[in-house]
Write a protein that holds these residues in place. Sequence first.
Motif, PDB file in Angstrom:
ATOM      1  N   VAL A  42       7.190  -1.768   4.980  1.00 22.70           N
ATOM      2  CA  VAL A  42       6.046  -1.103   4.648  1.00 22.70           C
ATOM      3  C   VAL A  42       5.710  -1.825   3.169  1.00 22.70           C
ATOM      4  O   VAL A  42       4.398  -2.066   2.887  1.00 22.70           O
ATOM      5  CB  VAL A  42       6.343   0.331   4.156  1.00 22.70           C
ATOM      6  CG1 VAL A  42       5.254   1.213   3.372  1.00 22.70           C
ATOM      7  CG2 VAL A  42       6.199   1.140   5.615  1.00 22.70           C
ATOM      8  N   SER A  43       6.485  -2.111   2.200  1.00 24.38           N
ATOM      9  CA  SER A  43       6.319  -2.808   1.085  1.00 24.38           C
ATOM     10  C   SER A  43       5.630  -4.102   1.402  1.00 24.38           C
ATOM     11  O   SER A  43       4.923  -4.478   0.593  1.00 24.38           O
ATOM     12  CB  SER A  43       7.728  -2.932   0.293  1.00 24.38           C
ATOM     13  OG  SER A  43       7.242  -3.685  -0.832  1.00 24.38           O
TER      14      SER A  43
ATOM     15  N   TYR B 226       3.990  -5.420   4.074  1.00 21.56           N
ATOM     16  CA  TYR B 226       2.619  -4.934   4.525  1.00 21.56           C
ATOM     17  C   TYR B 226       1.545  -4.517   3.439  1.00 21.56           C
ATOM     18  O   TYR B 226       0.459  -4.927   3.464  1.00 21.56           O
ATOM     19  CB  TYR B 226       2.798  -4.430   5.986  1.00 21.56           C
ATOM     20  CG  TYR B 226       3.456  -5.124   6.950  1.00 21.56           C
ATOM     21  CD1 TYR B 226       2.767  -6.458   7.506  1.00 21.56           C
ATOM     22  CD2 TYR B 226       4.575  -4.883   7.284  1.00 21.56           C
ATOM     23  CE1 TYR B 226       3.261  -7.027   8.330  1.00 21.56           C
ATOM     24  CE2 TYR B 226       5.341  -5.849   8.288  1.00 21.56           C
ATOM     25  CZ  TYR B 226       4.211  -6.860   8.669  1.00 21.56           C
ATOM     26  OH  TYR B 226       4.993  -7.654   9.781  1.00 21.56           O
ATOM     27  N   ARG B 227       2.076  -3.756   2.645  1.00 17.90           N
ATOM     28  CA  ARG B 227       1.333  -3.096   1.543  1.00 17.90           C
ATOM     29  C   ARG B 227       0.873  -4.140   0.827  1.00 17.90           C
ATOM     30  O   ARG B 227      -0.424  -4.207   0.416  1.00 17.90           O
ATOM     31  CB  ARG B 227       2.045  -2.070   0.940  1.00 17.90           C
ATOM     32  CG  ARG B 227       1.392  -1.393  -0.285  1.00 17.90           C
ATOM     33  CD  ARG B 227       2.558  -0.373  -1.230  1.00 17.90           C
ATOM     34  NE  ARG B 227       1.866  -0.086  -2.386  1.00 17.90           N
ATOM     35  CZ  ARG B 227       1.851  -0.780  -3.612  1.00 17.90           C
ATOM     36  NH1 ARG B 227       2.371  -2.004  -3.663  1.00 17.90           N
ATOM     37  NH2 ARG B 227       1.416  -0.324  -4.663  1.00 17.90           N
ATOM     38  N   SER B 228       1.676  -4.970   0.264  1.00 18.97           N
ATOM     39  CA  SER B 228       1.400  -6.207  -0.569  1.00 18.97           C
ATOM     40  C   SER B 228       0.523  -7.073   0.041  1.00 18.97           C
ATOM     41  O   SER B 228      -0.626  -7.392  -0.393  1.00 18.97           O
ATOM     42  CB  SER B 228       2.598  -6.805  -1.078  1.00 18.97           C
ATOM     43  OG  SER B 228       3.374  -6.033  -1.778  1.00 18.97           O
TER      44      SER B 228
ATOM     45  N   VAL C 131      -1.491   4.729  -1.093  1.00 21.98           N
ATOM     46  CA  VAL C 131      -2.554   3.758  -0.991  1.00 21.98           C
ATOM     47  C   VAL C 131      -3.892   4.434  -0.149  1.00 21.98           C
ATOM     48  O   VAL C 131      -3.684   5.707   0.267  1.00 21.98           O
ATOM     49  CB  VAL C 131      -2.236   2.585  -0.237  1.00 21.98           C
ATOM     50  CG1 VAL C 131      -1.175   1.915  -0.948  1.00 21.98           C
ATOM     51  CG2 VAL C 131      -1.539   2.998   1.256  1.00 21.98           C
TER      52      VAL C 131
ATOM     53  N   VAL D 167       3.131   6.276   1.457  1.00 22.32           N
ATOM     54  CA  VAL D 167       3.580   5.112   2.127  1.00 22.32           C
ATOM     55  C   VAL D 167       4.738   5.697   2.833  1.00 22.32           C
ATOM     56  O   VAL D 167       4.898   5.125   3.994  1.00 22.32           O
ATOM     57  CB  VAL D 167       4.070   3.956   1.149  1.00 22.32           C
ATOM     58  CG1 VAL D 167       2.678   3.321   0.454  1.00 22.32           C
ATOM     59  CG2 VAL D 167       4.948   4.469   0.175  1.00 22.32           C
TER      60      VAL D 167
ATOM     61  N   PHE E 143       0.003  -0.751  10.370  1.00 22.01           N
ATOM     62  CA  PHE E 143      -0.257   0.084   8.850  1.00 22.01           C
ATOM     63  C   PHE E 143      -1.303   0.454   8.663  1.00 22.01           C
ATOM     64  O   PHE E 143      -1.601   2.081   8.239  1.00 22.01           O
ATOM     65  CB  PHE E 143       0.026  -1.199   7.728  1.00 22.01           C
ATOM     66  CG  PHE E 143       0.225  -0.554   6.568  1.00 22.01           C
ATOM     67  CD1 PHE E 143       1.447  -0.690   6.010  1.00 22.01           C
ATOM     68  CD2 PHE E 143      -0.626  -0.312   5.702  1.00 22.01           C
ATOM     69  CE1 PHE E 143       1.835  -0.339   4.716  1.00 22.01           C
ATOM     70  CE2 PHE E 143      -0.559   0.015   4.672  1.00 22.01           C
ATOM     71  CZ  PHE E 143       0.560   0.182   4.022  1.00 22.01           C
TER      72      PHE E 143
ATOM     73  N   ALA F   1      -3.843   0.581  -4.155  1.00 20.88           N
ATOM     74  CA  ALA F   1      -2.999   1.683  -4.622  1.00 20.88           C
ATOM     75  C   ALA F   1      -3.860   2.539  -5.396  1.00 20.88           C
ATOM     76  O   ALA F   1      -4.367   2.214  -6.516  1.00 20.88           O
ATOM     77  CB  ALA F   1      -1.756   0.968  -5.454  1.00 20.88           C
TER      78      ALA F   1
END
Length: 118
Positions: free
Chosen positions: A82-83, A85-87, A103, A68, A55, A97
């Motif tokens: 993606v959601s 690993y983003r979190s 991001v 993203v 990521f 963000a």
Amino acid sequence: MTQLVGYEIWNAARVPNLGINASEAADGIAVARRASADIFFKPLWDTLSGRDRSFLTAMARDDSETAVSDIARRAGMSPKQVSTYRSRLISKNAIVATRYGYVTFADPAAREWLRAMS
């Protein structure tokens, strides 16, 4: 960080007692940025999973914020992945963000560190 920058500028100066020019200051700042990434980002990197690293590596291609959707495409992740690993990376203070769907690195030196490692 301030001490590190000052130290590296002093080291970059040819004759620091006679003053420091803009070029020497820029060189010192560049060295300090790389060193700060080693000090602050590498320990985090060492704790990340392979997907977390993918990521961030996908993000490092961009000079500022990253969509993203681009991360998903580059890292071969589904929107749900993606959601997730983003979190995770936001909670670890690795990224922030910037606006809906985008991001960036919490510390810009992390991007430079990742690019140098590639």
